[in-house]
Design an enzyme around this catalytic site. Sequence first.
Site, PDB file in Angstrom:
ATOM      1  N   HIS A 138       0.853  -1.183   0.000  1.00 55.16           N
ATOM      2  CA  HIS A 138       0.000   0.000   0.000  1.00 55.16           C
ATOM      3  C   HIS A 138       0.889   1.233   0.000  1.00 55.16           C
ATOM      4  O   HIS A 138       2.116   1.139   0.068  1.00 55.16           O
ATOM      5  CB  HIS A 138      -0.943  -0.005   1.200  1.00 55.16           C
ATOM      6  CG  HIS A 138      -2.094  -0.962   1.051  1.00 55.16           C
ATOM      7  ND1 HIS A 138      -3.060  -0.800   0.092  1.00 55.16           N
ATOM      8  CD2 HIS A 138      -2.413  -2.096   1.742  1.00 55.16           C
ATOM      9  CE1 HIS A 138      -3.946  -1.790   0.190  1.00 55.16           C
ATOM     10  NE2 HIS A 138      -3.566  -2.589   1.178  1.00 55.16           N
ATOM     11  N   ASP A 168       0.314   6.625  -4.138  1.00 54.54           N
ATOM     12  CA  ASP A 168      -0.894   6.243  -4.879  1.00 54.54           C
ATOM     13  C   ASP A 168      -1.267   7.295  -5.923  1.00 54.54           C
ATOM     14  O   ASP A 168      -1.487   6.982  -7.090  1.00 54.54           O
ATOM     15  CB  ASP A 168      -2.076   6.073  -3.921  1.00 54.54           C
ATOM     16  CG  ASP A 168      -2.044   4.761  -3.163  1.00 54.54           C
ATOM     17  OD1 ASP A 168      -1.072   3.999  -3.326  1.00 54.54           O
ATOM     18  OD2 ASP A 168      -2.991   4.492  -2.399  1.00 54.54           O
TER      19      ASP A 168
END
Length: 382
Positions: A138, A168
């Site tokens: 992540h 991200d």
Amino acid sequence: MNTPLQSIRVLDLSRLLPGPYCTMYLADFGAEVIKIEEPTVGDYARWDEPKLGTNSAIFSSLNRNKKSVTIDLKSEEGKQIFLELVKTADVLVESFRPGVMERLGLAYETLSSINSKLIYCAITGYGQTGPYAKLPGHDLNYISYAGLLNLQGERNQKPVPPAVQIADIGGGSLNAVIGILMALQARNLTGKGQFVDISMMDGAISWLQTTLPNYLANNILPNRGELPLSGQKACYEVYETLDQRYLAVGALELKFWSEFCRAIEREDLIDSLNAPQNIQDEMKTEISKIIQGKTLVEWVEIFNHYNACVSPVITFDEMENNPQIKDRQMIKDYPGLIGKQIGIPIKLSDTPGSIYSQAPKLGEHNKDILDMLGMYVKMEKD
């Protein structure tokens, strides 16, 4: 109204944040984005709270202006429907770990063999190559490996996760948009599509422009809380006010620092703008005492009379009602849409983006897409 991407069809197999944020940009500027979702489950972000109608608030924001079709890519029928869609597409975006599309029999080589103009963009944590390629992760993991997380936070304290997903969005979504647009331009010249390999870790590393080049030049490791723009300088710091609010000071240049020092009635500090760290720490202590002597509103009023690069640290509700944000239409109600939307940050003078449709319900456009494919297959046969 003409839009820059109005003739572009995008197949979006991605979920959650990086891929949907990328395709949201494309949809806002006119691309037809068809969100391909797993039947019954769909994009996991749909089910978060709070809800706007049947979708979560975050899903509604990221997936505006898109269509949804449910396809089981593990079934032969689903694969055939998908392959027919690929024949009509300009761009495909996916965010699976490397190897997933190959196992489904839908690798880039397979898809490009039936549509040589296809631009295939894969957004992954570590890219398509290298020993970490198939590792899960992540945002926190990607910025950790990038060396960025180690620099987040205060001196002598543990690293602090950032409030936004740097890898991200900055390393993944935005680089994917750029890569896709460059590949589209290349296709205009060559007539061929290509594979766009986006690594969120790579993108996070590329953001380290104010720190990493120095290390590469002198091999001196930077220290958390002692970076020029993160903890080192008294002129670039956040100070607490009397009412436990905060003032952001960005007076990096001498002209702004001089104004700041005059505003707090400490002109004796002007010559110490670039003083050594121990002097910087002493100045921070002195300035902190001064800033704590007045409320945030009082300081804002004072600094309204000085060009010092000083601003209040505001909350979401204050941001929403800020006149600059209102003027730029960055939070806005749109006719026919449930709830307020985050606006479009790219302002084009002749072909602006627009927000015109709510995020789709799961499989909302199944019939439309299947009907369209039926017409396309018929045209192929004819």
